[in-house]
Design an enzyme around this catalytic site. Structure first.
Site, PDB file in Angstrom:
ATOM      1  N   ARG A  49      46.736  22.052 -25.824  1.00 52.68           N
ATOM      2  CA  ARG A  49      47.013  22.834 -24.623  1.00 52.68           C
ATOM      3  C   ARG A  49      48.221  23.754 -24.824  1.00 52.68           C
ATOM      4  NH1 ARG A  49      50.203  20.374 -19.484  1.00 52.68           N
ATOM      5  NH2 ARG A  49      49.869  22.132 -18.093  1.00 52.68           N
ATOM      6  N   TYR A  78      53.966  24.178 -25.093  1.00 50.06           N
ATOM      7  CA  TYR A  78      54.208  22.733 -25.071  1.00 50.06           C
ATOM      8  C   TYR A  78      54.383  22.100 -26.450  1.00 50.06           C
ATOM      9  CZ  TYR A  78      52.884  23.397 -20.226  1.00 50.06           C
ATOM     10  OH  TYR A  78      52.848  23.835 -18.932  1.00 50.06           O
ATOM     11  N   HIS A 103      55.801  19.657  -9.044  1.00 52.24           N
ATOM     12  CA  HIS A 103      56.122  20.751  -8.125  1.00 52.24           C
ATOM     13  C   HIS A 103      55.454  20.618  -6.760  1.00 52.24           C
ATOM     14  CE1 HIS A 103      57.440  22.212 -11.969  1.00 52.24           C
ATOM     15  NE2 HIS A 103      56.206  22.294 -12.430  1.00 52.24           N
ATOM     16  N   ASP A 116      58.573  10.075  -2.817  1.00 50.54           N
ATOM     17  CA  ASP A 116      58.749   8.851  -2.027  1.00 50.54           C
ATOM     18  C   ASP A 116      58.710   7.610  -2.916  1.00 50.54           C
ATOM     19  OD1 ASP A 116      59.045  10.109   0.428  1.00 50.54           O
ATOM     20  OD2 ASP A 116      56.959   9.814   1.054  1.00 50.54           O
ATOM     21  N   HIS A 164      60.505  17.235 -19.073  1.00 56.77           N
ATOM     22  CA  HIS A 164      59.523  18.306 -19.264  1.00 56.77           C
ATOM     23  C   HIS A 164      59.661  18.856 -20.671  1.00 56.77           C
ATOM     24  CE1 HIS A 164      58.540  18.314 -15.068  1.00 56.77           C
ATOM     25  NE2 HIS A 164      59.836  18.334 -14.790  1.00 56.77           N
ATOM     26  N   LEU A 165      58.531  19.126 -21.289  1.00 60.67           N
ATOM     27  CA  LEU A 165      58.551  19.737 -22.628  1.00 60.67           C
ATOM     28  C   LEU A 165      59.102  21.152 -22.541  1.00 60.67           C
ATOM     29  CD1 LEU A 165      55.081  18.301 -23.136  1.00 60.67           C
ATOM     30  CD2 LEU A 165      56.844  17.916 -24.853  1.00 60.67           C
ATOM     31  N   SER A 166      58.566  21.923 -21.584  1.00 58.86           N
ATOM     32  CA  SER A 166      59.043  23.294 -21.372  1.00 58.86           C
ATOM     33  C   SER A 166      60.211  23.270 -20.389  1.00 58.86           C
ATOM     34  CB  SER A 166      57.901  24.153 -20.814  1.00 58.86           C
ATOM     35  OG  SER A 166      57.549  23.709 -19.508  1.00 58.86           O
ATOM     36  N   ARG A 208      60.393  29.599 -16.247  1.00 59.16           N
ATOM     37  CA  ARG A 208      58.993  29.993 -16.117  1.00 59.16           C
ATOM     38  C   ARG A 208      58.724  30.532 -14.701  1.00 59.16           C
ATOM     39  NH1 ARG A 208      55.367  25.302 -18.360  1.00 59.16           N
ATOM     40  NH2 ARG A 208      53.830  26.996 -18.217  1.00 59.16           N
ATOM     41  N   ARG A 247      57.219  26.949 -10.428  1.00 62.22           N
ATOM     42  CA  ARG A 247      57.619  25.748 -11.183  1.00 62.22           C
ATOM     43  C   ARG A 247      59.093  25.403 -10.976  1.00 62.22           C
ATOM     44  NH1 ARG A 247      53.201  24.849 -14.685  1.00 62.22           N
ATOM     45  NH2 ARG A 247      52.144  26.795 -15.159  1.00 62.22           N
TER      46      ARG A 247
HETATM   47  C1  DQA Z   1      55.429  20.316 -17.733  1.00 68.69           C
HETATM   48  C2  DQA Z   1      55.841  21.529 -16.895  1.00 68.69           C
HETATM   49  C3  DQA Z   1      54.945  21.668 -15.656  1.00 68.69           C
HETATM   50  O1  DQA Z   1      55.327  22.816 -14.918  1.00 68.69           O
HETATM   51  C4  DQA Z   1      53.503  21.830 -16.074  1.00 68.69           C
HETATM   52  O2  DQA Z   1      52.669  21.872 -14.929  1.00 68.69           O
HETATM   53  C5  DQA Z   1      53.057  20.759 -17.003  1.00 68.69           C
HETATM   54  C6  DQA Z   1      53.948  20.364 -18.089  1.00 68.69           C
HETATM   55  C7  DQA Z   1      56.219  20.237 -19.044  1.00 68.69           C
HETATM   56  O3  DQA Z   1      56.260  19.174 -19.651  1.00 68.69           O
HETATM   57  O4  DQA Z   1      56.774  21.255 -19.499  1.00 68.69           O
HETATM   58  O5  DQA Z   1      51.939  20.258 -16.920  1.00 68.69           O
HETATM   59  O6  DQA Z   1      55.696  19.138 -16.985  1.00 68.69           O
END
Ligand code: DQA
Length: 148
Positions: free
Chosen positions: A19, A24, A82, A89, A102-104, A109, A113
């Protein structure tokens, strides 16, 4: 018993490696799991790695982490980050500290997000460092004071 760290991954993260690798990275979730397991055993801990495309599974697993006395949860909720008041909760409902990963870097972005329901309840966030972020979160998790 060894400290257990739950590592919970949300929608589409089963496709890591395939993906959008330019965003990522090249690693699959299995690659990340293998490195986390190795690092955890060096640190005298164990990881419980899970992935689901369904919000309710993530909610249930957060509750399970509490019930099982996990030391911490590392959570990459994917796009649910998001949108999910239910995850917010659930994180608030448990005492186990949650580290958002988060990877990114979502803040670099699209504007949609930039808001994170997870961050509003999590202990802290590591973002933008690719798969390394999971390993850093594991080390951080083991250095946090255990939940009271
Ligand atoms: C993510 C960032 C999110 O915005 C995105 O929807 C993902 C991956 C990340 O690991 O960078 O699915 O969580």
């Amino acid at each position: 018993m060894a400290d257990t760290i739950y590592v919970l991954n949300g929608p589409n993260l089963n496709l890591l490696g395939l993906r959008e690798p330019e965003i990522y990275g090249p690693d699959t979730l299995d690659d990340i799991a293998a490195r986390l397991e190795e690092r955890a055993s060096e640190l005298g801990a164990r990881v419980e790695m899970r992935q689901s495309n369904h919000e309710g599974h993530l909610v249930d697993w957060l509750h399970e982490a509490q019930g099982e006395g996990a030391r911490a949860v590392i959570l990459n909720a994917g796009a649910l980050t998001h949108t999910s008041l239910a995850l917010y909760d659930a994180i608030r409902a448990i005492k186990v500290p949650v580290i958002e990963v988060h990877l990114s870097n979502p803040h670099a972005r699209e504007a949609y997000r930039h808001k994170s329901y997870v961050a509003m309840a999590a202990k802290g966030t590591i973002a933008g460092l690719g798969a390394l972020g999971y390993e850093l979160a594991l080390e951080a998790a083991l250095r946090l004071p255990p939940a009271g």
